[in-house]
Design an enzyme around this catalytic site. Sequence first.
Site, PDB file in Angstrom:
ATOM      1  N   CYS A   1      10.822   0.964  -3.163  1.00 27.42           N
ATOM      2  CA  CYS A   1       9.760   2.372  -4.146  1.00 27.42           C
ATOM      3  C   CYS A   1      10.714   2.689  -5.015  1.00 27.42           C
ATOM      4  O   CYS A   1       9.852   3.734  -5.618  1.00 27.42           O
ATOM      5  CB  CYS A   1       9.695   3.341  -2.869  1.00 27.42           C
TER       6      CYS A   1
ATOM      7  N   CYS B   1      -1.461   8.120   4.957  1.00 25.25           N
ATOM      8  CA  CYS B   1      -1.024   6.763   4.689  1.00 25.25           C
ATOM      9  C   CYS B   1      -1.570   6.575   2.872  1.00 25.25           C
ATOM     10  O   CYS B   1      -2.400   6.818   2.491  1.00 25.25           O
ATOM     11  CB  CYS B   1      -1.035   5.616   5.252  1.00 25.25           C
ATOM     12  N   SER B   2      -0.589   5.933   2.025  1.00 21.59           N
ATOM     13  CA  SER B   2      -1.227   5.725   0.808  1.00 21.59           C
ATOM     14  C   SER B   2      -1.441   4.494   0.859  1.00 21.59           C
ATOM     15  O   SER B   2      -1.316   3.801   1.618  1.00 21.59           O
ATOM     16  CB  SER B   2       0.275   6.057  -0.337  1.00 21.59           C
TER      17      SER B   2
ATOM     18  N   HIS C   1      -0.272   3.886  -4.852  1.00 20.82           N
ATOM     19  CA  HIS C   1       1.031   3.593  -4.506  1.00 20.82           C
ATOM     20  C   HIS C   1       1.330   2.275  -5.265  1.00 20.82           C
ATOM     21  O   HIS C   1       2.303   1.070  -4.372  1.00 20.82           O
ATOM     22  CB  HIS C   1       1.935   3.737  -3.964  1.00 20.82           C
TER      23      HIS C   1
END
Lengths: 111, 367
Positions: free
Chosen positions: B80, B194-195, B315
Amino acid sequence: MLRFKDFLRKGDFRVPLCTACKETIWPPFETCPICLSRTIFRRTTKRGILREFSTTFTSETPQQFGIVELGGVHLLGSVHGFGISVGCKVILYECGIDNNGYPFYKFKKCP
Amino acid sequence: MQRVVVGDYSTSGFRKETQQSIFDVAAGAGSALLKHEIVLQSEVEAVIFSSCSSDQYTASILAEMLGIKPKIAIRVDNLCNSGTSAVISGYGLIASGLCKSVLIVGAESRNSPGRLLSWDVTRGSFSLPIYWATMYARNHMRTYGTTEEQMASVVVKNRKNAFKNPNALYQKEITISEVMSSKRITEPLKLLDCSSLCSGASAVLLLSKTMASKRVETPIYITGIGSQTNSASLAEVMSNLNNTGTSRIAARDAYKMANVSPKDIDVAELHDAFSIMEIMAYEDLCFVDRGEGGKFIEDSDIATNPRGGILGCGHPLGATGVSQVAEITSQLSGNADRRQVEGCKIGLVHNLSAAGTSATVIILGTE
Ligand SMILES: [Zn+2]
């Protein structure tokens, strides 16, 4: 890591110990990251302390899981038994490598 | 040392699915930026590609697709944290005098191999990120009294911001009760805490101050950088769930380099792959004291995640950090359209990987 998995595949949970500085090494490396000496894989205690836990609903039946401190290392595993709480004593009763190649660690609450 | 300016940026729409290859997604953002003609292709001296893709020779492929023959073409992969790591790499190339212009492109497809780290045996069969996020949430609730409603309010805020961002994956405002009643994945995380992984790309152009003069109307400078990697596995993280130590170190170093304090920050893009992570970021970046993160959302004087954060934008791992830098640049230069934070002069980007085993903080400013 390969040697760790070889033992684990047989249900044998071993944690490396540095032959020179005597530190417990985790994750399980074959070379000590502190003094760069060789490690040996030793059987460790199967009794640990539950440091955090929760329940996941991602599988068909809800499953408890948590962080267990065991022989000086921390790992995530499933935790079985009623009335578990942070700080309770648990025992590693089964471990291995699953069909997807992931390690698994199963704990249950100590009676 | 050369001062480094974010001279331009371009972010594509983050979407659930795409029929395009990772290279087409990346080249889309890169070519959109080049069409602004701040620099010619022949003036780009380095191309840095940020992605968790398993493809090989990716930066060179991207450079060829964009008609660039750079001195340096490299790929950065850091889960990430990839995009922010790429920006640091570009900063180094310019500050050192090795290059005068660096194009950074982050891109990911939804099915990226970066979604989990199978190497980490400390996670056992609980390899997905939601499990460590759950451990953080449970600990924060028990230790500091943080509530599920406070976590839900992070999601509501970021979705509201994303509603003003045409590139965001989610274009609908939601309520606290919708978050609270969304599908329970773990105790206490719901689906909307949550993404979502998605496809997308973002590009930024870094220039030396000298090269930026006469080309960039409102130069936005990178004034502070802090970054810390403590591990790849969760072995150390699991022994202390109270904070992400890497974020604290990264923030401390970035504030020192920029010669600012947390109270000087006007606008911030924070890592919020899970709602609890934004609450912890408030604390790790010293916006509030330890344990006070849950309340900060109610009386924050820092505009947080104006682009919608990861919860609102989705994301695309390698693109996320780049798009955070793009957003703060747009805010500081007054070009953020409907989501403009008025009067902001100093901005911050915070990003991390794998439960905070590594983290990066970048501070940007108008001076
Ligand atoms: Zn040693």
